[in-house]
Scaffold this motif. Structure first.
Motif, PDB file in Angstrom:
ATOM      1  N   VAL A 171       0.841  -1.210   0.000  1.00 47.85           N
ATOM      2  CA  VAL A 171       0.000   0.000   0.000  1.00 47.85           C
ATOM      3  C   VAL A 171       0.873   1.256   0.000  1.00 47.85           C
ATOM      4  N   ARG A 172       2.030   1.203   0.659  1.00 45.84           N
ATOM      5  CA  ARG A 172       2.920   2.375   0.648  1.00 45.84           C
ATOM      6  C   ARG A 172       3.503   2.608  -0.748  1.00 45.84           C
ATOM      7  N   GLU A 173       3.855   1.524  -1.436  1.00 48.95           N
ATOM      8  CA  GLU A 173       4.356   1.660  -2.798  1.00 48.95           C
ATOM      9  C   GLU A 173       3.270   2.228  -3.725  1.00 48.95           C
ATOM     10  N   THR A 174       2.012   1.810  -3.500  1.00 51.51           N
ATOM     11  CA  THR A 174       0.905   2.339  -4.297  1.00 51.51           C
ATOM     12  C   THR A 174       0.715   3.831  -4.042  1.00 51.51           C
ATOM     13  N   LYS A 175       0.835   4.231  -2.777  1.00 50.38           N
ATOM     14  CA  LYS A 175       0.712   5.652  -2.435  1.00 50.38           C
ATOM     15  C   LYS A 175       1.815   6.465  -3.104  1.00 50.38           C
ATOM     16  N   ASN A 176       3.020   5.932  -3.162  1.00 51.32           N
ATOM     17  CA  ASN A 176       4.122   6.641  -3.818  1.00 51.32           C
ATOM     18  C   ASN A 176       3.859   6.812  -5.311  1.00 51.32           C
ATOM     19  N   GLU A 177       3.123   5.867  -5.896  1.00 43.99           N
ATOM     20  CA  GLU A 177       2.847   5.900  -7.334  1.00 43.99           C
ATOM     21  C   GLU A 177       1.664   6.812  -7.669  1.00 43.99           C
ATOM     22  N   TYR A 178       0.660   6.843  -6.783  1.00 41.45           N
ATOM     23  CA  TYR A 178      -0.563   7.603  -7.055  1.00 41.45           C
ATOM     24  C   TYR A 178      -0.820   8.596  -5.915  1.00 41.45           C
ATOM     25  N   PRO A 179      -0.651   9.888  -6.159  1.00 40.71           N
ATOM     26  CA  PRO A 179      -0.831  10.893  -5.098  1.00 40.71           C
ATOM     27  C   PRO A 179      -2.235  10.910  -4.495  1.00 40.71           C
ATOM     28  N   THR A 180      -3.250  10.496  -5.261  1.00 44.36           N
ATOM     29  CA  THR A 180      -4.631  10.532  -4.746  1.00 44.36           C
ATOM     30  C   THR A 180      -4.962   9.318  -3.880  1.00 44.36           C
ATOM     31  N   PHE A 181      -4.065   8.343  -3.837  1.00 43.67           N
ATOM     32  CA  PHE A 181      -4.301   7.121  -3.068  1.00 43.67           C
ATOM     33  C   PHE A 181      -3.915   7.355  -1.609  1.00 43.67           C
ATOM     34  N   GLU A 182      -4.784   6.955  -0.705  1.00 46.15           N
ATOM     35  CA  GLU A 182      -4.514   7.049   0.737  1.00 46.15           C
ATOM     36  C   GLU A 182      -4.884   5.729   1.388  1.00 46.15           C
ATOM     37  N   PHE A 183      -4.387   5.515   2.594  1.00 48.60           N
ATOM     38  CA  PHE A 183      -4.713   4.272   3.297  1.00 48.60           C
ATOM     39  C   PHE A 183      -4.654   4.487   4.801  1.00 48.60           C
ATOM     40  N   GLU A 184      -5.343   3.614   5.505  1.00 46.25           N
ATOM     41  CA  GLU A 184      -5.289   3.569   6.963  1.00 46.25           C
ATOM     42  C   GLU A 184      -5.003   2.128   7.375  1.00 46.25           C
ATOM     43  N   VAL A 185      -4.189   1.972   8.402  1.00 51.19           N
ATOM     44  CA  VAL A 185      -3.902   0.648   8.951  1.00 51.19           C
ATOM     45  C   VAL A 185      -4.273   0.669  10.427  1.00 51.19           C
ATOM     46  N   GLU A 186      -5.175  -0.201  10.821  1.00 49.60           N
ATOM     47  CA  GLU A 186      -5.615  -0.270  12.213  1.00 49.60           C
ATOM     48  C   GLU A 186      -5.255  -1.634  12.789  1.00 49.60           C
ATOM     49  N   LYS A 187      -4.352  -1.618  13.764  1.00 50.57           N
ATOM     50  CA  LYS A 187      -3.982  -2.858  14.439  1.00 50.57           C
ATOM     51  C   LYS A 187      -4.958  -3.068  15.586  1.00 50.57           C
TER      52      LYS A 187
ATOM     53  N   ASN B 133      -9.232   6.326  -2.625  1.00 50.81           N
ATOM     54  CA  ASN B 133      -8.753   7.090  -3.775  1.00 50.81           C
ATOM     55  C   ASN B 133      -9.594   8.349  -3.892  1.00 50.81           C
ATOM     56  N   GLU B 134      -8.914   9.498  -3.903  1.00 53.81           N
ATOM     57  CA  GLU B 134      -9.585  10.798  -3.935  1.00 53.81           C
ATOM     58  C   GLU B 134     -10.592  10.932  -2.794  1.00 53.81           C
ATOM     59  N   GLY B 135     -10.258  10.366  -1.653  1.00 56.52           N
ATOM     60  CA  GLY B 135     -11.105  10.473  -0.469  1.00 56.52           C
ATOM     61  C   GLY B 135     -12.232   9.479  -0.392  1.00 56.52           C
TER      62      GLY B 135
END
Length: 303
Positions: free
Chosen positions: A189-205, A217-219
């Motif tokens: 997911v971090r590599e995807t974020k580096n590739e696409y500026p509109t991509f975001e993610f959350e990780v909940e442990k 993507n785009e919110g």
């Protein structure tokens, strides 16, 4: 940006043997490592508060933090951690701190976000951390080539002897596989974020046995992925559920079940879900399983 060190190690003195084994193995793989006993001349006479900030804030691409019951009791490890966390904030979502929970350490680490994925290891397993770090920087172990060349001169065929694995060994393999899969998907997911500026993610442990990834993507939500260790049916298994509406507390529904099985003298992961039939997957390593899961959830929204 060019860094002086590929990785800096931060650890308590009581865990020096573990840290030194990691540092020595990485150095043998031509990785530039900051480990204090490799650099005594550079530290001699320096103001440590200044020098350590340079190392953990400026000079290093990654920082492996070896967390144990001793770590938070030390003045200098806390100083190293503080500077590493400041660097991590500056990196704006890119991985910098690589935390390792050593020998079952499960305590809270003040200031370290609980969204960061940890790896667990025993003091007898420094090679596990070495292998993971080499995978992270995309480098193969140098001895793989040497082993291959040596096999060309083998004088006899040495068969694989069948062995059986204990329940304890299978549980340990499953737990380590779960941690590896979560770690690997975090990297995807971090590599995807580096590739696409509109991509975001959350990780909940959610617990040590359950993690939720949410992708945007785009919110707007693309999908969620819940991965957890479930022991309710046929013994411990890795379950996964993906979709736009995930109930974090309800663990009876799943898209995929990953079990541990013995295959040709080794422990492997095997998918028992519908995706396994449609994608023709078989016995897999933890890394192959992570790639398989990532490909499956990306098929929901990629084209």
């Amino acid at each position: 940006m060019t860094y002086k060190y590929d990785v800096a190690l931060s650890f308590a003195g009581e865990n020096r043997n573990f840290a030194e084994a990691i540092a020595t193995a990485l150095q043998a793989e031509k990785v530039e490592v900051f480990y204090d006993e490799f650099n005594p001349a550079n530290l001699w006479g320096e103001d440590l508060s200044v020098k350590l900030r340079e190392i953990y804030f400026t000079d290093s691409r990654y920082c492996i933090i070896i967390l144990s019951d001793y770590y938070l009791e030390k003045v200098w490890t806390v100083w190293e951690l503080r500077n590493a966390m400041e660097k991590s904030i500056q990196e704006k979502g890119e991985a910098y701190i690589l935390p390792v929970r050593l020998d079952g350490f499960s305590g809270d680490v003040p200031g370290l976000p609980n969204t960061i994925v940890y790896v667990s290891a025993e003091s007898t397993e420094p090679e596990k951390i070495v292998d993971l770090f080499l995978q992270k920087i995309g480098r193969k172990k140098q001895d793989e080539g040497r082993k291959l060349n040596k096999s060309n001169f083998s004088k006899s065929y040495i068969p694989k002897l069948r062995r059986s694995f204990s329940d304890q060994e299978k549980k340990k393999f499953l737990r380590e596989s779960f941690e590896h899969i979560v770690f690997a998907i975090g990297e995807f997911v971090r590599e995807t974020k580096n590739e696409y500026p509109t991509f975001e993610f959350e990780v909940e442990k959610i617990t040590t046995r359950k993690v939720l990834f949410t992708l945007y993507n785009e919110g707007n939500i693309l999908t969620s992925l819940k991965i957890w260790i479930n022991g309710q049916m046929w013994g411990d298994e890795i379950w996964m559920l993906h979709g736009t509406h995930i109930d974090v507390s309800e663990d009876k529904s799943t898209n995929e079940i990953i079990s541990v099985e013995e295959h040709e003298g080794e422990l492997k992961l095997n998918s028992m879900g519908m995706l396994a039939f449609t994608n023709n997957v078989d016995f897999m390593s933890p890394q192959e399983t992570a790639e398989y899961i990532w490909e499956a959830i990306c098929s929901e929204f990629s084209y």
